[in-house]
Design an enzyme around this catalytic site. Structure first.
Site, PDB file in Angstrom:
ATOM      1  N   ASP A  83       0.722  -1.148   0.032  1.00  0.00           N
ATOM      2  CA  ASP A  83      -0.125  -0.001   0.020  1.00  0.00           C
ATOM      3  C   ASP A  83       0.769   1.208   0.017  1.00  0.00           C
ATOM      4  O   ASP A  83       1.758   1.619   1.053  1.00  0.00           O
ATOM      5  CB  ASP A  83      -1.001  -0.096   1.229  1.00  0.00           C
ATOM      6  CG  ASP A  83      -2.078  -1.023   1.395  1.00  0.00           C
ATOM      7  OD1 ASP A  83      -1.508  -2.029   1.130  1.00  0.00           O
ATOM      8  OD2 ASP A  83      -3.133  -0.874   1.430  1.00  0.00           O
ATOM      9  N   GLU A 112      -4.575   2.336  -3.160  1.00  0.00           N
ATOM     10  CA  GLU A 112      -5.933   2.736  -2.378  1.00  0.00           C
ATOM     11  C   GLU A 112      -5.707   3.847  -1.455  1.00  0.00           C
ATOM     12  O   GLU A 112      -6.453   4.514  -1.041  1.00  0.00           O
ATOM     13  CB  GLU A 112      -6.674   1.754  -1.970  1.00  0.00           C
ATOM     14  CG  GLU A 112      -6.037   1.179  -0.740  1.00  0.00           C
ATOM     15  CD  GLU A 112      -6.910   0.495   0.383  1.00  0.00           C
ATOM     16  OE1 GLU A 112      -8.173   0.431   0.021  1.00  0.00           O
ATOM     17  OE2 GLU A 112      -6.871   0.087   1.232  1.00  0.00           O
ATOM     18  N   ASN A 113      -4.419   4.060  -0.994  1.00  0.00           N
ATOM     19  CA  ASN A 113      -4.167   5.314  -0.110  1.00  0.00           C
ATOM     20  C   ASN A 113      -3.209   6.392  -0.694  1.00  0.00           C
ATOM     21  O   ASN A 113      -2.691   6.877   0.240  1.00  0.00           O
ATOM     22  CB  ASN A 113      -3.607   4.597   1.288  1.00  0.00           C
ATOM     23  CG  ASN A 113      -4.745   3.830   2.004  1.00  0.00           C
ATOM     24  OD1 ASN A 113      -5.625   4.291   2.181  1.00  0.00           O
ATOM     25  ND2 ASN A 113      -4.243   2.580   2.096  1.00  0.00           N
ATOM     26  N   ASN A 143     -10.760  -1.352  -0.200  1.00  0.00           N
ATOM     27  CA  ASN A 143     -11.951  -0.517   0.471  1.00  0.00           C
ATOM     28  C   ASN A 143     -11.932   0.971   0.224  1.00  0.00           C
ATOM     29  O   ASN A 143     -12.946   1.671   0.205  1.00  0.00           O
ATOM     30  CB  ASN A 143     -12.479  -0.948   1.680  1.00  0.00           C
ATOM     31  CG  ASN A 143     -11.145  -1.163   2.884  1.00  0.00           C
ATOM     32  OD1 ASN A 143     -10.131  -1.427   2.649  1.00  0.00           O
ATOM     33  ND2 ASN A 143     -11.471   0.090   3.866  1.00  0.00           N
ATOM     34  N   HIS A 144     -10.662   1.405   0.441  1.00  0.00           N
ATOM     35  CA  HIS A 144     -10.502   2.884   0.323  1.00  0.00           C
ATOM     36  C   HIS A 144     -10.473   3.428  -1.131  1.00  0.00           C
ATOM     37  O   HIS A 144     -10.110   4.780  -1.318  1.00  0.00           O
ATOM     38  CB  HIS A 144      -9.133   3.398   1.154  1.00  0.00           C
ATOM     39  CG  HIS A 144      -9.349   3.360   2.383  1.00  0.00           C
ATOM     40  ND1 HIS A 144     -10.171   3.973   3.300  1.00  0.00           N
ATOM     41  CD2 HIS A 144      -8.626   2.597   3.441  1.00  0.00           C
ATOM     42  CE1 HIS A 144     -10.161   3.690   4.358  1.00  0.00           C
ATOM     43  NE2 HIS A 144      -8.803   2.850   4.680  1.00  0.00           N
ATOM     44  N   HIS A 197      -7.298  -8.168  -0.493  1.00  0.00           N
ATOM     45  CA  HIS A 197      -7.175  -7.054   0.704  1.00  0.00           C
ATOM     46  C   HIS A 197      -8.274  -7.194   1.819  1.00  0.00           C
ATOM     47  O   HIS A 197      -9.317  -7.196   1.653  1.00  0.00           O
ATOM     48  CB  HIS A 197      -7.888  -5.658   0.002  1.00  0.00           C
ATOM     49  CG  HIS A 197      -7.239  -4.492   0.563  1.00  0.00           C
ATOM     50  ND1 HIS A 197      -6.288  -4.069   0.506  1.00  0.00           N
ATOM     51  CD2 HIS A 197      -8.243  -3.692   1.072  1.00  0.00           C
ATOM     52  CE1 HIS A 197      -6.153  -2.847   1.212  1.00  0.00           C
ATOM     53  NE2 HIS A 197      -7.393  -2.633   1.531  1.00  0.00           N
ATOM     54  N   HIS A 257      -3.721  -4.505   3.092  1.00  0.00           N
ATOM     55  CA  HIS A 257      -4.633  -3.806   4.065  1.00  0.00           C
ATOM     56  C   HIS A 257      -4.057  -3.484   5.533  1.00  0.00           C
ATOM     57  O   HIS A 257      -4.439  -2.122   5.953  1.00  0.00           O
ATOM     58  CB  HIS A 257      -5.929  -4.687   3.969  1.00  0.00           C
ATOM     59  CG  HIS A 257      -7.176  -3.992   5.308  1.00  0.00           C
ATOM     60  ND1 HIS A 257      -7.631  -2.680   4.626  1.00  0.00           N
ATOM     61  CD2 HIS A 257      -7.586  -4.321   6.253  1.00  0.00           C
ATOM     62  CE1 HIS A 257      -8.334  -2.308   5.172  1.00  0.00           C
ATOM     63  NE2 HIS A 257      -8.557  -3.175   6.560  1.00  0.00           N
ATOM     64  N   HIS A 272      -1.232  -2.909   6.569  1.00  0.00           N
ATOM     65  CA  HIS A 272       0.168  -1.747   6.375  1.00  0.00           C
ATOM     66  C   HIS A 272       1.573  -2.603   7.220  1.00  0.00           C
ATOM     67  O   HIS A 272       2.237  -1.630   7.350  1.00  0.00           O
ATOM     68  CB  HIS A 272      -0.223  -0.479   6.824  1.00  0.00           C
ATOM     69  CG  HIS A 272      -1.146   0.151   5.876  1.00  0.00           C
ATOM     70  ND1 HIS A 272      -1.317   1.438   5.775  1.00  0.00           N
ATOM     71  CD2 HIS A 272      -2.012  -0.406   4.994  1.00  0.00           C
ATOM     72  CE1 HIS A 272      -2.043   1.946   4.875  1.00  0.00           C
ATOM     73  NE2 HIS A 272      -2.757   0.767   4.303  1.00  0.00           N
TER      74      HIS A 272
END
Length: 261
Positions: free
Chosen positions: A8, A39-40, A67-68, A150, A175, A177
């Site tokens: 991520d 996603e982040n 999800n983000h 994820h 997910h 991290h």
């Protein structure tokens, strides 16, 4: 085939690490494909189109998410139009984008499948059924397939890896991290790690500053998290896949410090 999967990417610090370290990693390890979880990548939560374009200019071949990916609506139309970026396959069918694709480079092909877990996660369709359906209907050719699962729970990730062992070349968890040390080649030839980790500031709490996160735990009230810009690292895995059998033959963790000049 050698694939580098990068954990991520969190905000500007994560993008800075990629810009600084990726060129040398590609040369030193003779990498064929670079895949990231994105996603982040914008302000530590979600992704915008401009940040996506910035990342692709660094030499990224494909992006997975979780999800983000829904946190910034700016990316929704791009999810429809650019097959190099994925959202979880087991989202409802009417959600923007796709959850699987095939990317090509220098005459080589790599299948990507993005799934999201259900344990301690938002309600979503069954990832096991979604994986099975895609593998039976889409990835019929003998090409390597990498899965980004994820998910929060290690048990769910481990279960998925055993369920898909021998049917995909690699399953990497994202997910949490936090990079795990359980990388392995399963009996059927699938490379596995529970979580690849994250790329960005490791000096706080999973990518955010300690001062901005602690009040959430101390008082239980909503608060704004600030992206951490200290102790920058890249977390990734390097996966070697046999060209004839599409089975993984090796998986190595990368956990490298980036020193800003």
């Amino acid at each position: 085939m050698r694939v580098l999967f990068i954990g991520d990417v969190v905000g500007k610090p994560g993008r800075t690490v990629l810009a600084g370290l990726l060129p040398s990693l590609k040369i030193n390890f003779r990498i064929d494909f670079v895949i990231i979880n994105c996603e982040n990548a914008s302000s530590g939560k979600g992704l915008t189109k401009s940040r996506m374009e910035e990342l692709f200019l660094l030499g990224i071949d494909g992006m997975t998410s979780g999800n983000h990916i829904w946190d910034k609506k700016d990316i929704y139309d791009t999810l429809y139009s650019d097959a190099r970026i994925l959202r979880p396959q087991n989202m409802p069918a009417d959600c923007p984008g796709q959850g699987h694709t095939v990317i090509e480079r220098n005459g080589m092909r790599l299948g990507l499948l993005n799934l999201q877990g259900r344990v301690f996660m938002p309600p979503i369709d069954c990832p096991f059924a979604a994986a099975n359906n895609v593998l039976e209907s889409f990835f019929k050719e003998n090409i390597p397939v990498l899965v980004d699962f994820h998910a929060e729970a290690t048990s769910e990730k481990a279960a998925m890896s055993r369920y898909l062992d021998g049917r995909v070349s690699a399953l990497v968890g994202t997910h949490t991290h936090v990079q795990t040390s359980d990388e392995t080649i399963l009996p059927g030839g699938t490379a596995y790690i529970s979580d690849v980790g994250m790329t960005g500031g490791h000096g706080g709490i999973i990518g955010n500053t300690t001062d901005s996160v602690l009040p959430k735990f101390l008082m239980g009230m909503p608060c704004k998290f600030d992206v951490c810009n200290e102790y920058l690292r890249i977390n990734a895995v390097l996966i070697d896949i046999d060209d004839e059998s599409s089975r993984a033959v090796d998986i190595k963790r990368i956990n490298e410090l980036f020193i800003k000049e």
